[in-house]
Design a protein around this motif. Structure first.
Motif, PDB file in Angstrom:
ATOM      1  N   THR A 129      56.543  32.660  14.614  1.00 25.26           N
ATOM      2  CA  THR A 129      56.256  31.461  14.148  1.00 25.26           C
ATOM      3  C   THR A 129      56.967  31.185  12.789  1.00 25.26           C
ATOM      4  OG1 THR A 129      53.981  31.711  14.902  1.00 25.26           O
ATOM      5  CG2 THR A 129      54.438  30.488  12.733  1.00 25.26           C
ATOM      6  N   GLN A 130      57.338  30.039  12.384  1.00 20.93           N
ATOM      7  CA  GLN A 130      58.359  29.537  11.321  1.00 20.93           C
ATOM      8  C   GLN A 130      57.372  29.154  10.315  1.00 20.93           C
ATOM      9  OE1 GLN A 130      61.821  27.646  11.831  1.00 20.93           O
ATOM     10  NE2 GLN A 130      62.054  28.355  13.940  1.00 20.93           N
ATOM     11  N   TYR A 131      57.458  29.716   9.132  1.00 18.87           N
ATOM     12  CA  TYR A 131      56.633  29.565   7.931  1.00 18.87           C
ATOM     13  C   TYR A 131      57.717  28.585   6.829  1.00 18.87           C
ATOM     14  CZ  TYR A 131      53.082  32.224   9.782  1.00 18.87           C
ATOM     15  OH  TYR A 131      51.975  32.750  10.574  1.00 18.87           O
ATOM     16  N   PHE A 132      57.295  27.701   6.196  1.00 19.66           N
ATOM     17  CA  PHE A 132      58.117  26.792   5.556  1.00 19.66           C
ATOM     18  C   PHE A 132      57.691  27.063   4.015  1.00 19.66           C
ATOM     19  CE2 PHE A 132      60.625  23.934   8.235  1.00 19.66           C
ATOM     20  CZ  PHE A 132      60.137  24.119   9.627  1.00 19.66           C
ATOM     21  N   GLY A 133      59.045  26.719   3.199  1.00 22.01           N
ATOM     22  CA  GLY A 133      58.844  26.916   1.828  1.00 22.01           C
ATOM     23  C   GLY A 133      58.500  25.651   1.410  1.00 22.01           C
TER      24      GLY A 133
ATOM     25  N   PHE B  77      64.493  22.333   3.299  1.00 21.99           N
ATOM     26  CA  PHE B  77      63.621  23.286   3.525  1.00 21.99           C
ATOM     27  C   PHE B  77      63.992  24.616   4.072  1.00 21.99           C
ATOM     28  CE2 PHE B  77      59.680  21.164   2.677  1.00 21.99           C
ATOM     29  CZ  PHE B  77      59.905  19.749   2.954  1.00 21.99           C
TER      30      PHE B  77
ATOM     31  N   TYR C 225      66.590  23.784   7.055  1.00 21.67           N
ATOM     32  CA  TYR C 225      66.379  22.353   7.638  1.00 21.67           C
ATOM     33  C   TYR C 225      66.575  21.137   6.544  1.00 21.67           C
ATOM     34  CZ  TYR C 225      63.973  24.645  11.432  1.00 21.67           C
ATOM     35  OH  TYR C 225      63.661  25.376  12.452  1.00 21.67           O
TER      36      TYR C 225
ATOM     37  N   PHE D   8      67.302  20.519  12.040  1.00 26.35           N
ATOM     38  CA  PHE D   8      67.886  21.972  11.939  1.00 26.35           C
ATOM     39  C   PHE D   8      69.296  22.096  11.319  1.00 26.35           C
ATOM     40  CE2 PHE D   8      68.244  26.369  12.826  1.00 26.35           C
ATOM     41  CZ  PHE D   8      69.396  26.579  13.309  1.00 26.35           C
TER      42      PHE D   8
ATOM     43  N   GLN E 250      70.592  29.244  11.099  1.00 28.49           N
ATOM     44  CA  GLN E 250      69.588  30.331  11.071  1.00 28.49           C
ATOM     45  C   GLN E 250      70.419  31.560  10.803  1.00 28.49           C
ATOM     46  OE1 GLN E 250      68.138  31.448  14.714  1.00 28.49           O
ATOM     47  NE2 GLN E 250      67.025  33.180  14.027  1.00 28.49           N
TER      48      GLN E 250
ATOM     49  N   TYR F  12      65.758  30.148   8.049  1.00 23.24           N
ATOM     50  CA  TYR F  12      66.273  28.991   8.875  1.00 23.24           C
ATOM     51  C   TYR F  12      66.230  27.976   7.677  1.00 23.24           C
ATOM     52  CZ  TYR F  12      64.063  31.031  12.454  1.00 23.24           C
ATOM     53  OH  TYR F  12      63.482  32.145  13.546  1.00 23.24           O
TER      54      TYR F  12
ATOM     55  N   THR G 260      63.582  35.870  15.605  1.00 19.29           N
ATOM     56  CA  THR G 260      63.757  34.730  16.006  1.00 19.29           C
ATOM     57  C   THR G 260      62.530  34.470  17.176  1.00 19.29           C
ATOM     58  OG1 THR G 260      65.858  35.106  15.952  1.00 19.29           O
ATOM     59  CG2 THR G 260      65.525  33.601  17.333  1.00 19.29           C
ATOM     60  N   MET G 261      62.094  33.427  17.181  1.00 10.82           N
ATOM     61  CA  MET G 261      60.979  32.729  18.385  1.00 10.82           C
ATOM     62  C   MET G 261      59.734  32.820  17.702  1.00 10.82           C
ATOM     63  SD  MET G 261      63.061  31.292  20.306  1.00 10.82           S
ATOM     64  CE  MET G 261      61.688  30.556  21.052  1.00 10.82           C
TER      65      MET G 261
END
Lengths: 115, 112
Positions: free
Chosen positions: B100-104, B90, B35, B45, B48, B33, B97-98
């Motif tokens: 948990t999203q982990y961000f850089g 980000f 952002y 957003f 994706q 994803y 999909t759906m």
């Protein structure tokens, strides 16, 4: 009107206080609710993840979701200076919609816990 | 450390230019994803990808494009840059999909 509303604060509390952070939303398709913590110049870090209504507790953090009121909360007990950060609520819709997988964030609340 | 890497950390460029931001997802994550975070708009957003295919699109400008490669890394291309494109970008990843999203850590873009 934004889909997710969050009071940006800033919020300043003394160490040891109970902190309450809140978000309201308008999209009834939201089913998944998250709280992220973001330190300055860093990426958001997931704190809590809940599905549908109810409470979830993890250490000093408690997340509450009230879908009937379209209102979610994050409580931080015994707050510490290390909790000073921006707290972002985030939500996503159920499967099958065009927004599937997309996170919609609140504006973020800046929290400072002072010793 | 989330396991998501983004390069470069900082990027300074001029209006009208084109830049490419790169993201490597966590090992095993198929979904990426993008952002954009700015002071006035918050975290928004953009787009994706899941296993190489575009899955969802947000308020992404036509001047912006992205792709996910066979090795699952992703690139966000920003062209004809404007002052208003200055922001933190980000990348996040999840198993599917759906999940948990982990961000850089983000790429800070400054357009002068």
């Amino acid at each position: 009107q934004k889909e997710v509303e969050q009071d940006p604060g800033p919020l300043s509390v003394p160490e040891g206080a109970i902190v309450s952070l809140n978000c309201t939303y308008s999209n009834s398709a939201f089913q998944y609710f998250m709280w992220y913590r973001q330190y300055s110049r860093k990426g958001p870090e997931l704190l809590m993840y809940t599905y549908s209504s109810g409470n979830k507790e993890d250490g000093r953090f408690t997340a509450q979701v009230d879908k009937s009121s379209k209102y979610i909360s994050l409580f931080i007990r015994d707050s510490q200076p290390s909790d000073s950060a921006t707290y972002l609520c985030a939500m996503s819709a159920n499967a099958g919609g065009t927004s599937y997988g997309k996170l919609t964030f609140g504006q973020g609340t800046i929290l400072t816990v002072h010793p | 450390d989330s396991g998501v890497t983004q390069t470069p950390k900082h990027l300074i460029t001029a209006t009208g230019q084109r830049v490419t931001l790169r993201c490597s997802p966590r090992s095993g994550d198929l979904s990426v994803y993008w952002y954009q975070q700015s002071l006035d708009q918050g975290l928004q957003f953009l787009i994706q990808y899941y296993n190489g295919e575009e899955r969802a699109k947000g308020n992404i400008l036509e001047r912006f494009s992205a792709q996910q490669f066979p090795d699952l890394h992703s690139e966000l291309n920003l062209s004809s840059l404007e002052l208003g494109d200055s922001a933190l970008y980000f990348c996040a990843s999840s198993v599917a999909t759906m999940d948990t999203q982990y961000f850089g850590p983000g790429t800070r873009l400054t357009v002068l």
